[in-house]
Write an enzyme that holds these catalytic residues in place. Sequence first.
Site, PDB file in Angstrom:
ATOM      1  N   ASP A  17       0.873  -1.167   0.000  1.00 43.18           N
ATOM      2  CA  ASP A  17       0.000   0.000   0.000  1.00 43.18           C
ATOM      3  C   ASP A  17       0.918   1.226   0.000  1.00 43.18           C
ATOM      4  O   ASP A  17       2.085   1.110   0.362  1.00 43.18           O
ATOM      5  CB  ASP A  17      -0.881  -0.048   1.252  1.00 43.18           C
ATOM      6  CG  ASP A  17      -1.835   1.127   1.332  1.00 43.18           C
ATOM      7  OD1 ASP A  17      -2.328   1.551   0.271  1.00 43.18           O
ATOM      8  OD2 ASP A  17      -2.074   1.626   2.445  1.00 43.18           O
ATOM      9  N   GLY A  46      -3.487  -1.712   7.254  1.00 47.00           N
ATOM     10  CA  GLY A  46      -4.731  -2.207   7.840  1.00 47.00           C
ATOM     11  C   GLY A  46      -5.969  -1.563   7.262  1.00 47.00           C
ATOM     12  O   GLY A  46      -6.984  -2.218   7.103  1.00 47.00           O
TER      13      GLY A  46
END
Length: 1240
Positions: A492, A873
């Site tokens: 990410d 997350g």
Amino acid sequence: MKTKEPTIINQGLEDEMEVWGYRPCVWKMILVGVGTVCSGGLLLLLLYWLPEWGVKGTCTHTSLRDAHTLLLRTTDEFSRWFRAKVHVMLAPGREPFDSLDRMSTAPLPNGAGDYGISAAHDEHHGKYEAPVQILYFTHHSTKYYWNDMMQNFEFYIGLEDVKVSCASIHSDHSAGLSKTLQDYRRLFFGENEITVRVPSLFKLLIKEVLNPFYIFQLFSVILWSAEDYYYYATAIVFMSVISIATSLYTIKKQYVMLHDMVATHSVVRVSVCRGNKEIEQAMSTDLVPGDVIIVPANGMVMPCDAVLIHGTCIVNESMLTGESVPVTKTSLPSSGEDAAWTYSTEEHKRHTLFCGTHVIQTRFYAGELVEAVVVRTGFSTEKGQLVRSILHPKPADFKLYRDAYLFLLCLVGVAGIGFIYTIVLSIMKKVPAKTIIIESLDIITITVPPALPAAMTAGIVYAQRRLKRVGIFCISPQRINMCGQLNLVCFDKTGTLTEDGLDLWGVQMVEDGSFSPPEADAAEDSLVNSAFVACMATCHSLTKIEGELSGDPLDLKMFSATGWILEEPTEEETTLHNPIMPTVVRPPKQSIPEANQNNPLTQNMELNQLPSCEIGIVRQFPFSSTLQRMSVVVRRLGEKHMDAYLKGAPEVVASLCKQHTVPQSFTETLETYTKQGFRVIALAHRQLESKLSWHKVQSLSRDLLETNLEFLGLIIMQNKIKEETASVLRELRQANIRTLMVTGDNMMTAISVARDCGMIRAHERVIIAEAAPPKDFQPASITWHYTENPVQTKDNQSVEMNLEDGVYARQEQSYHFAVTGRAFAVITEHFPQVLQKLALRATVFARMAPDQKTQLVEVLQSIDYTVGMCGDGANDCGALKRAHCGISLSELEASVASPFTSSTANISCVPNLIREGRAALITSFCVFKFMALYSIIQYLSVTLLYSILSNLGDFQFLFIDIAIILIIAFTMSLNPAWKELVWRRPPSSLISGPLLFSVLTQIITCLIFQVLAFLLVRQQSWYETWTPQSDACNASRSGLSHGLNVTSPHDHKNIKNYENTTLFYVSSFQYLAVAIVFSKGKPFRQPSYRNWPFMLSCIALYTFLLFIMLYPVRAIDNFLEIVCVPHDWRITLVIIVIVNAAVSFILEILIVDIVLRRLVFRSNQGLNLPTEPPSSDTPKEANQHWASSFLSWLFCQTNKPPRVLYMHLALELQDNTDWPPRPSTVTYASNPQSRLSAPL
């Protein structure tokens, strides 16, 4: 007999299964009963281990409708079998959402509305319909009900099953359910509880003890006891008890932890609306889909999934998403285009309160309550599905474990040969039947080592401890080995590669349709009354929690840059007013200018000449990752009209604005910023009609509001790359591990960050694939755009191109693809043949939705990559869970979804995890090879001794198995990981050339030296059949007498003899030699000499064995049942042992590690490309090339096709002149071959 074609349930879903129906068969059950008695219960155990045999052995096939027992098989690669019992329940209807008007209008005979399973037929008489029988079965916490129409079983999720629209939720489901209807639905949906039952220790013990491994150990212990090997049997029982106790403690602890995690919301009191407008208190376990609950003002932990129909909630969803930022949830649209959409929890996340999430605050109208309709309960909820996936995980698909079973089967085959050999030899030598049975069965227990599983687990446990020391926590230890095979890692961007927080670099406003120069400070007094600053101050989802501003980090930075103050209404203020009290923002008093009528900005933005600076936020449309924007409706104090402000992705915002308000230089300006790695957000404004009232705004459609806007300008945010990012990515690239970026950010920003952190190097070109769906009879298409290269290189220059497992030169510039989420969706649907080619070379995936990240991981896995995913997350849960190795940088509860969680919030954990994974994997190989050799060496010793009707003694077995094997097996696993990642990956399979060659050469070596020692001792001049009166020491040399007791009784087991003593010494040294040879260090583990427990153990054992061999101690010799042999023979044995160790070392280090790995398997590990003739090679290189070619031919490795799909693709594309597509060409989906059009 061929099984009838199965029926598929859960078709197309992750847990798709085939199902067969069976009914009990009396004669089969009688046969099984007889077989169980005759086999002493072994047949029953076999049927317990193999459910398909258990069902087929006791039942006959029948239709699903008439079945009493079901046989289920998963359709995935594991093909796991399950059995399920079919139950019958009585209910007044067939489906949970059937109308029960008749039942609800008349009183029931028993005065209740409960038509439960216990309801009897005679309770329903006269005008009441008799209850219908409904078949169902339960599997993995999900109930499946029989559907006569489908002739199949189906499961119910909740309110989504009836495909209800958003508008009909408001009109048909907002009143609540009657008690009767609630009780009826509860028959199908069960209690609203995520039940994690902690099994009793007795149940866990029975399940653990019935493991095939422990049954085999029990068999071994009984056999050893029959042979009077009590000491060794006791030691094994002791080890097994410790192993079982440890296992029970770990399993029990995991169950308790999971139970405690879900128990926080399992049973709470809730306020439920009934159909007659009554509100009653009820237990959350009674809730069913369709119930309407009231969310209290002080918040609650949600006991179910529910959709908001009135009011607004601020929710902490960290349990599900890993994002601790509070999220604002608004009520479901009741009118407009949005209301016509079919409700889905996935599509309407911003209106849905999920089970387990914490509602912090609620906002509501005076006199109106914050209401939500229950849509899912129990295990159907988001949290329920997460818990179910933890309770019933898929087995880890790793080649090592499959190969380990195959290897054990090979050992069983070897044991079978020894079994037959022992029986034949014993019969020929007229050995008693009892002895034949015991000794032939004993050979099986010797060949399959009982300590193997414990020894294999040790390396993983040690790796888990080392990971914990560096701040990486693991909830799935078996995946540590998988980390050693990672060859691709997805990252990410925000919060992972770059800093989590954003810094405001500046703002660039629009004046008269063109950009004004950028300004660094948005809090200047001259800008206070501008629409731009008003948008910055209001267009966010910030809230105050315990007096502190809380919300998205980007919103916090943007709001704090204005210097304004946010004030929220108190509960008392809300109840005093009829309309909802808005959140108010205002500048600090010193910033409010006295007069602004001459301010050109305020005139330009058409604001009042003397405006009030207090602005109330009337309605908020939360940020949607799908829409890539958020908006608010506000009212300035004293104004008669309201305003709409919008912020979002620049391309999206510009498309919603009036074209004349968007500067002509918009694209160029945006590209300038994004290429420098800035994150850019665009702002827009619209003045709403005066006739719009507060209540009308609350039901206003988002689509109607977010159109015909005026473009205000750009906010430029700086997202700095973390210090560790570039060095970690460089380390991964050098280790031949491919890296990708998967982000929700802008494409150009993502490419810029990829270049800055070294994911895309300076000389490499980026090709953007822009895809468009079919439109107006035009097929779907992909347009290929080449970005400008920062470093220009000449055409046809040879540039090295890393293609995963092989580095090869290509006569064109290296390239990377970049794909947006929109293009990814189109390509997935319309260009499946292009998708895998793109996946092979794509490095940047921008504007990707959370579910697309998961899809991407699946695509990469489909072409045989071992995929790692590293994210913070937020929005990454699905991908973290799907990847072979998911690493969460969030320490919140969402890390339950990820196998690994790092306490350090940067990607330095990735190489650490891969290094430990590689070390654990090599350790598993080393231990497995050592345990296999241990069993074979002992097998060889016993087989040779059986030929003279002898065996190893009880204490010899004890010494070998406890003092040597267990100590060595557990200490050789302690080698720490090597300090750096190397380009080579460890093997993933036990059934591979080098490993098999290694094991076979060591087996042959041990066999040769044992047979040599066995034959040599019989050729010695002093050799005779040993008796208690034998004194070979004195017969050879007069100074070494043991002082033997000539009156001692003869050993009826024939343990004491010269062959036994010789083989005991030789085999003991062989165990140590193979342990040292197999305990590999560099390049995946630290050298063995740094593993001091292992080195000390080896030195101590070598010293002890040499001492008792050269300087015998009578007490030790008596204990180990060793006989005295001449000193000359002891010296001969030392020479044999040294030569044996040297041969083992040379074969393993020189032949296996240097010749085979470097020349044969290394050269064929890559892409198997045609090798160019070495034109200017040195003689040394030419010889090495020749040797490599010869050995490759010898081991059948030449022109062997690659085993993995991505290598096949790479080879195909290497010779494809049309790939990559040329600049500005278009690929159409109309032709299956995907023709290329002429350049645009």
